[in-house]
Design a protein around this motif. Structure first.
Motif, short mmCIF file in Angstrom:
data_model
loop_
_atom_site.label_atom_id
_atom_site.label_comp_id
_atom_site.label_asym_id
_atom_site.label_seq_id
_atom_site.Cartn_x
_atom_site.Cartn_y
_atom_site.Cartn_z
N LEU A 159 -23.46 8.21 2.50
CA LEU A 159 -23.38 8.24 3.97
C LEU A 159 -22.31 6.83 4.33
CD1 LEU A 159 -26.99 9.11 5.06
CD2 LEU A 159 -24.88 10.54 5.38
N ALA A 160 -22.56 5.97 3.70
CA ALA A 160 -21.85 4.85 4.02
C ALA A 160 -20.14 5.06 3.71
CB ALA A 160 -22.26 3.55 3.50
N SER A 161 -19.89 6.04 2.70
CA SER A 161 -18.56 6.27 2.35
C SER A 161 -17.92 7.53 3.06
CB SER A 161 -18.66 6.54 1.05
OG SER A 161 -18.97 7.73 0.55
N ALA A 162 -18.77 8.17 3.95
CA ALA A 162 -18.38 9.25 4.86
C ALA A 162 -16.94 8.82 5.57
CB ALA A 162 -19.47 9.97 5.60
N GLY A 163 -16.09 9.84 5.17
CA GLY A 163 -14.59 9.60 5.98
C GLY A 163 -13.74 9.13 5.10
N LEU A 164 -13.89 8.72 3.98
CA LEU A 164 -12.96 8.17 3.12
C LEU A 164 -11.66 9.17 2.71
CD1 LEU A 164 -11.96 5.76 1.08
CD2 LEU A 164 -13.24 6.66 -0.69
N GLU A 165 -12.30 10.33 2.83
CA GLU A 165 -11.03 11.37 2.52
C GLU A 165 -9.99 11.32 3.47
OE1 GLU A 165 -14.56 12.59 0.05
OE2 GLU A 165 -14.39 11.89 2.07
N ASN A 166 -10.62 10.91 4.72
CA ASN A 166 -9.56 10.92 6.18
C ASN A 166 -8.56 9.84 5.92
OD1 ASN A 166 -10.46 13.42 7.25
ND2 ASN A 166 -12.35 11.89 8.00
N LEU A 167 -8.95 8.84 5.09
CA LEU A 167 -8.06 7.59 4.91
C LEU A 167 -7.07 7.38 3.80
CD1 LEU A 167 -11.00 5.02 5.60
CD2 LEU A 167 -9.41 6.13 7.41
N ILE A 168 -7.48 8.34 2.73
CA ILE A 168 -6.19 8.24 1.95
C ILE A 168 -5.12 9.21 2.05
CG2 ILE A 168 -8.15 7.43 -0.09
CD1 ILE A 168 -8.23 10.34 -0.93
N LEU B 136 0.86 -1.20 0.01
CA LEU B 136 -0.05 0.01 -0.01
C LEU B 136 0.91 1.19 -0.11
CD1 LEU B 136 -2.80 -1.17 2.42
CD2 LEU B 136 -3.03 -0.84 0.16
N LEU B 137 0.51 2.15 -0.88
CA LEU B 137 1.50 3.30 -1.02
C LEU B 137 1.21 4.58 -0.14
CD1 LEU B 137 1.07 3.11 -4.77
CD2 LEU B 137 2.73 2.03 -3.66
N HIS B 138 2.22 5.37 0.24
CA HIS B 138 2.16 6.46 1.15
C HIS B 138 2.91 7.45 0.37
CE1 HIS B 138 0.09 4.20 4.27
NE2 HIS B 138 1.36 3.30 4.36
N GLN B 139 2.73 8.68 0.58
CA GLN B 139 3.74 9.73 -0.09
C GLN B 139 5.00 9.52 0.27
OE1 GLN B 139 1.99 13.66 0.66
NE2 GLN B 139 0.60 12.77 2.05
N ARG C 79 -3.39 6.84 4.39
CA ARG C 79 -2.76 7.49 5.29
C ARG C 79 -2.00 6.44 6.33
NH1 ARG C 79 -5.73 13.07 6.73
NH2 ARG C 79 -6.80 13.32 4.75
N PRO C 80 -0.85 6.77 6.79
CA PRO C 80 -0.30 5.62 7.81
C PRO C 80 -1.39 5.43 8.79
CG PRO C 80 1.21 7.72 7.45
CD PRO C 80 -0.12 7.98 6.61
#
Length: 341
Positions: free
Chosen positions: A274-283, A21-24, A193-194
């Protein structure tokens, strides 16, 4: 009318977690035999032009994604767009089936590292620059799994031999093969994200993909029905439950029943958002603005449909203005600067 909650996906987390899995920062790109750096760059530029011309909603959000990840998503879109164009092409079913078979064969050939036929195949742009080198480079660099590619191809092939969706499970399967797998491919490119759980990201990416795809289906329901051959994605059991046929829905023949059906599926799409809420916090944080912008565009498009469902059947495509999309992109960029996710 309230909708039922989205069902849990049967897509395994391995679809996302296979490989590192890739990180910056983004990884160094793989080397393609016989493709010069200049030719690869030209291929990526071609993919950007394709995306800008054909994917107005996605393009506004993707512009906020940093390079080289932005170009990688453009490459995936250009490949998928070519498959869509084959499915929608003029000609006999036999002609299109042969064209798609060539596209599918070449896809696996290119992923295996053989680009020798990409300038001679009838299933893509001919002469000059094509998307194939950028696609091969993206799949190899970001370890896009074969399961994801195979599911996208299966979704395209199902459209090629389209049969009306019998049930909500069939509609969900369609959304998964197209929208959700696109989401999983994008997550592979964006990175996590880590500390982010691959299983949680997979679940939310699948829900977000379903939300986008169902929004597209609701926006295009009349256009799809009018196409040749006609396509019906609203499930037959849903039509029957509301006392409708695909034709009576297209004609908006019984406004109360038609409105109830549209509201039901609008509610299902809202549940997926709604079920996908928070995805932005995980990538990866530097890719969050692009995803947030795309999601705002699509969710607002859904709300525009919800405000006037009959407009979908009026002959004018429901859309957001360019000014509104720019405003969303500016808001996304501002949120990114303040890390407000």
């Amino acid at each position: 009318m309230t909708s039922s909650a989205p069902t849990s996906s049967a897509v395994p987390a391995a679809a996302l977690s296979a490989g590192p899995l890739l990180h910056q920062p983004a990884p160094a790109g793989v080397t393609l035999a016989g493709v010069s750096p200049a030719a690869l760059q030209a291929s990526y530029q071609h993919c950007r032009r394709v995306t800008r011309a054909a994917a107005r909603n996605f393009y506004y959000g993707l512009r906020l994604t940093p390079e080289p990840r932005r170009s990688a998503v453009y490459a995936m879109y250009a490949w998928m767009r070519t498959g869509d164009d084959i499915v929608d092409a003029q000609g006999t079913q036999h002609f299109k089936s042969d064209l798609f078979a060539a596209f599918k064969r070449l896809t696996w050939q290119v992923i295996a590292g053989d680009l020798s036929e990409t300038d001679r195949c009838d299933c893509g742009p001919k002469g000059g620059v094509t998307f194939w080198p950028a696609f091969a480079h993206t799949v190899g660099t970001y370890s896009i799994s074969r399961e994801i590619i195979a599911a996208m191809l299966a979704g395209l092939q199902a459209d090629l031999h389209h049969a009306p969706q019998a049930s909500n499970a069939d509609l969900e399967r369609n959304c998964d093969q197209v929208g959700s797998r696109v989401g999983l491919a994008c997550v592979r490119i964006w990175g996590l994200r880590p500390g982010a759980s691959p299983a949680a990201v997979t679940e939310k990416a699948i829900a977000r993909g379903r939300a986008f795809q169902l929004t597209n289906i609701l926006r295009d329901v009349a256009q799809d029905y009018d196409s040749v051959p006609s396509r019906v994605y609203i499930p037959q059991d849903s039509l029957q439950h509301h006392g409708l046929t695909a034709q009576s829905l297209r004609d908006w023949a019984d406004p109360a029943r038609c409105l109830a059906l549209m509201n039901h599926h609008i509610g299902v799409a809202r549940d997926y958002y709604l079920a996908s809420a928070g995805l932005e916090n995980l990538i990866s944080a530097d890719c969050s603005a692009g995803l947030w912008g795309m999601t705002r565009i699509y969710s607002q498009l859904l709300e525009r449909i919800a405000a006037a469902p009959a407009a979908v059947f009026s002959g004018r495509r429901v859309r957001l203005s360019g000014l509104r999309k720019v405003s969303i992109a500016i808001s996304a960029a501002a949120r990114a600067r303040t890390a407000n996710w």
